[in-house]
Write a protein that holds these residues in place. Structure first.
Motif, mmCIF file in Angstrom:
data_model
loop_
_atom_site.group_PDB
_atom_site.id
_atom_site.type_symbol
_atom_site.label_atom_id
_atom_site.label_comp_id
_atom_site.label_asym_id
_atom_site.label_seq_id
_atom_site.Cartn_x
_atom_site.Cartn_y
_atom_site.Cartn_z
ATOM 1 N N THR A 114 0.857 -1.182 0.000
ATOM 2 C CA THR A 114 0.000 0.000 0.000
ATOM 3 C C THR A 114 0.888 1.225 0.000
ATOM 4 O OG1 THR A 114 -0.064 -0.073 2.398
ATOM 5 C CG2 THR A 114 -1.856 -1.171 1.222
ATOM 6 N N PRO A 115 0.613 2.112 -0.907
ATOM 7 C CA PRO A 115 1.467 3.315 -0.959
ATOM 8 C C PRO A 115 1.275 4.138 0.295
ATOM 9 C CG PRO A 115 -0.427 3.554 -2.410
ATOM 10 C CD PRO A 115 -0.433 2.138 -1.923
ATOM 11 N N SER A 116 2.340 4.394 0.984
ATOM 12 C CA SER A 116 2.280 5.195 2.199
ATOM 13 C C SER A 116 2.251 6.667 1.836
ATOM 14 C CB SER A 116 3.497 4.898 3.086
ATOM 15 O OG SER A 116 4.685 5.182 2.380
ATOM 16 N N ALA A 117 1.376 7.344 2.568
ATOM 17 C CA ALA A 117 1.249 8.783 2.302
ATOM 18 C C ALA A 117 2.467 9.494 2.881
ATOM 19 C CB ALA A 117 -0.030 9.323 2.941
ATOM 20 N N THR A 118 3.297 9.965 2.015
ATOM 21 C CA THR A 118 4.518 10.659 2.453
ATOM 22 C C THR A 118 4.244 12.149 2.504
ATOM 23 O OG1 THR A 118 5.265 10.774 0.157
ATOM 24 C CG2 THR A 118 6.005 8.885 1.448
ATOM 25 N N ALA A 119 4.548 12.689 3.651
ATOM 26 C CA ALA A 119 4.351 14.133 3.810
ATOM 27 C C ALA A 119 5.363 14.898 2.965
ATOM 28 C CB ALA A 119 4.512 14.506 5.293
ATOM 29 N N ALA A 120 4.871 15.979 2.417
ATOM 30 C CA ALA A 120 5.759 16.806 1.578
ATOM 31 C C ALA A 120 6.865 17.416 2.437
ATOM 32 C CB ALA A 120 4.961 17.913 0.898
ATOM 33 N N ALA A 121 8.036 17.404 1.881
ATOM 34 C CA ALA A 121 9.186 17.941 2.622
ATOM 35 C C ALA A 121 9.046 19.453 2.750
ATOM 36 C CB ALA A 121 10.474 17.593 1.902
ATOM 37 N N VAL A 122 9.314 19.932 3.962
ATOM 38 C CA VAL A 122 9.247 21.362 4.252
ATOM 39 C C VAL A 122 10.678 21.889 4.333
ATOM 40 C CG1 VAL A 122 8.496 23.113 5.886
ATOM 41 C CG2 VAL A 122 7.054 21.106 5.464
ATOM 42 N N ASP A 123 10.962 22.913 3.541
ATOM 43 C CA ASP A 123 12.304 23.494 3.493
ATOM 44 C C ASP A 123 12.339 24.705 4.422
ATOM 45 O OD1 ASP A 123 14.848 24.277 2.924
ATOM 46 O OD2 ASP A 123 14.433 24.931 0.857
ATOM 47 N N LYS A 124 12.882 24.502 5.618
ATOM 48 C CA LYS A 124 12.926 25.578 6.600
ATOM 49 C C LYS A 124 14.130 26.499 6.406
ATOM 50 C CE LYS A 124 10.331 23.179 10.223
ATOM 51 N NZ LYS A 124 10.294 22.761 11.651
ATOM 52 N N VAL A 175 4.415 27.786 -6.640
ATOM 53 C CA VAL A 175 3.899 26.519 -6.119
ATOM 54 C C VAL A 175 4.934 25.818 -5.249
ATOM 55 C CG1 VAL A 175 2.925 24.292 -6.790
ATOM 56 C CG2 VAL A 175 2.419 26.328 -8.133
ATOM 57 N N ALA A 176 6.211 26.043 -5.518
ATOM 58 C CA ALA A 176 7.261 25.368 -4.767
ATOM 59 C C ALA A 176 7.263 25.768 -3.300
ATOM 60 C CB ALA A 176 8.629 25.653 -5.394
ATOM 61 N N GLN A 177 6.696 26.965 -2.989
ATOM 62 C CA GLN A 177 6.684 27.443 -1.600
ATOM 63 C C GLN A 177 5.341 27.190 -0.896
ATOM 64 O OE1 GLN A 177 9.352 28.575 -0.130
ATOM 65 N NE2 GLN A 177 10.604 28.520 -1.978
ATOM 66 N N LYS A 178 4.422 26.528 -1.579
ATOM 67 C CA LYS A 178 3.100 26.338 -0.978
ATOM 68 C C LYS A 178 3.166 25.458 0.271
ATOM 69 C CE LYS A 178 -1.623 24.926 -1.975
ATOM 70 N NZ LYS A 178 -2.587 24.397 -2.964
ATOM 71 N N ASN A 180 5.694 25.047 2.229
ATOM 72 C CA ASN A 180 6.344 25.814 3.294
ATOM 73 C C ASN A 180 5.360 26.801 3.912
ATOM 74 O OD1 ASN A 180 8.734 24.481 2.750
ATOM 75 N ND2 ASN A 180 9.439 26.050 1.308
ATOM 76 N N ALA A 181 4.516 27.420 3.082
ATOM 77 C CA ALA A 181 3.543 28.380 3.590
ATOM 78 C C ALA A 181 2.507 27.684 4.478
ATOM 79 C CB ALA A 181 2.857 29.082 2.419
ATOM 80 N N GLU A 182 2.077 26.481 4.086
ATOM 81 C CA GLU A 182 1.107 25.749 4.906
ATOM 82 C C GLU A 182 1.699 25.367 6.261
ATOM 83 O OE1 GLU A 182 -0.073 22.463 2.517
ATOM 84 O OE2 GLU A 182 -1.432 23.641 1.247
ATOM 85 N N ALA A 183 2.966 24.906 6.263
ATOM 86 C CA ALA A 183 3.607 24.562 7.529
ATOM 87 C C ALA A 183 3.790 25.789 8.403
ATOM 88 C CB ALA A 183 4.952 23.889 7.261
ATOM 89 N N LEU A 184 4.121 26.915 7.802
ATOM 90 C CA LEU A 184 4.304 28.141 8.565
ATOM 91 C C LEU A 184 2.968 28.659 9.096
ATOM 92 C CD1 LEU A 184 6.598 30.059 9.389
ATOM 93 C CD2 LEU A 184 6.087 31.428 7.334
#
Length: 212
Positions: A114-124, A175-178, A180-184
């Protein structure tokens, strides 16, 4: 009448008990039939008890028949005993199963992929710029400390000089910063995210009125 004269052998007393061979044979035959008749009477009595009395006492018909059969067998055994030999049935040999049968019968459990849902990497490492659009002095600096404590790189901090904001907003560039914006936004409690190319910075936090 005989022509010979009567002698002493012709005088037979009338009260004498006459016994002959034929009487002894008949008596012995009667004596030999006595055990058989007794056994028959016993079997008949057992049969009457089994079929008339036992059903009233709660015994089933099969149990009554078993009692009758047992009584008849014991009666016949007492009248004419015979040596009986019980033959135990030989166990049927079971053929051994060929090797590998169990392995073939049980299906091999293949691990489910089963494909595991991998969280998107956040670039801090992306710098975060914070502007204070409220009347609360030092709010940008205080929020900047929260961002730094969470591992983010803090950029410029100061007062907002643009169009007055009705609420707090996080502007992100592309889109590449989306992610990061959600995590922030989850860190600071800001729900409004806007993709804007107006700023030359990847992440800009504008603290609007009512932000605590």
């Amino acid at each position: 009448m005989t022509k010979y004269a009567r002698d002493e052998f012709d005088r037979v007393p009338e009260t004498s008990t006459r016994q002959g061979v034929h009487r002894a044979v008949a008596a012995s035959r009667r004596r030999s039939l006595a055990p058989i008749l007794a056994a028959g009477c016993v079997a008949l009595a057992i049969g009457l008890v089994a079929f008339l009395i036992l059903p009233k006492l709660g015994f089933s018909a099969g149990q009554a028949a078993a009692v009758t059969a047992g009584g008849s067998a014991s009666a016949s055994a007492s009248s004419s005993p015979s040596a009986t030999s019980t033959v135990s049935p030989s166990p049927t040999p079971t053929s051994p199963e060929p090797a590998g049968t169990e392995a073939a019968a049980a299906p091999s459990a293949s691990p489910s992929t089963t494909p595991s849902a991998t969280a998107a990497a956040v670039d801090k490492t992306q710098p975060v710029t914070i502007y204070n659009a409220t009347t609360t002095a030092g709010l940008a600096t205080r929020v900047g400390g929260t961002v730094t404590s969470d591992g983010w790189v803090l950029g410029e901090t100061g007062n907002w000089g643009g169009v007055p904001q009705q609420t707090s907003v996080i502007f992100y560039s592309g889109v590449a910063q989306k992610d990061n914006a959600e995590a922030l936004g989850a860190l600071l409690g800001v729900d409004t995210l806007v993709d804007s190319a107006e700023f030359n910075m990847p992440l800009v936090v504008v603290l609007g009125p009512g932000y605590q």
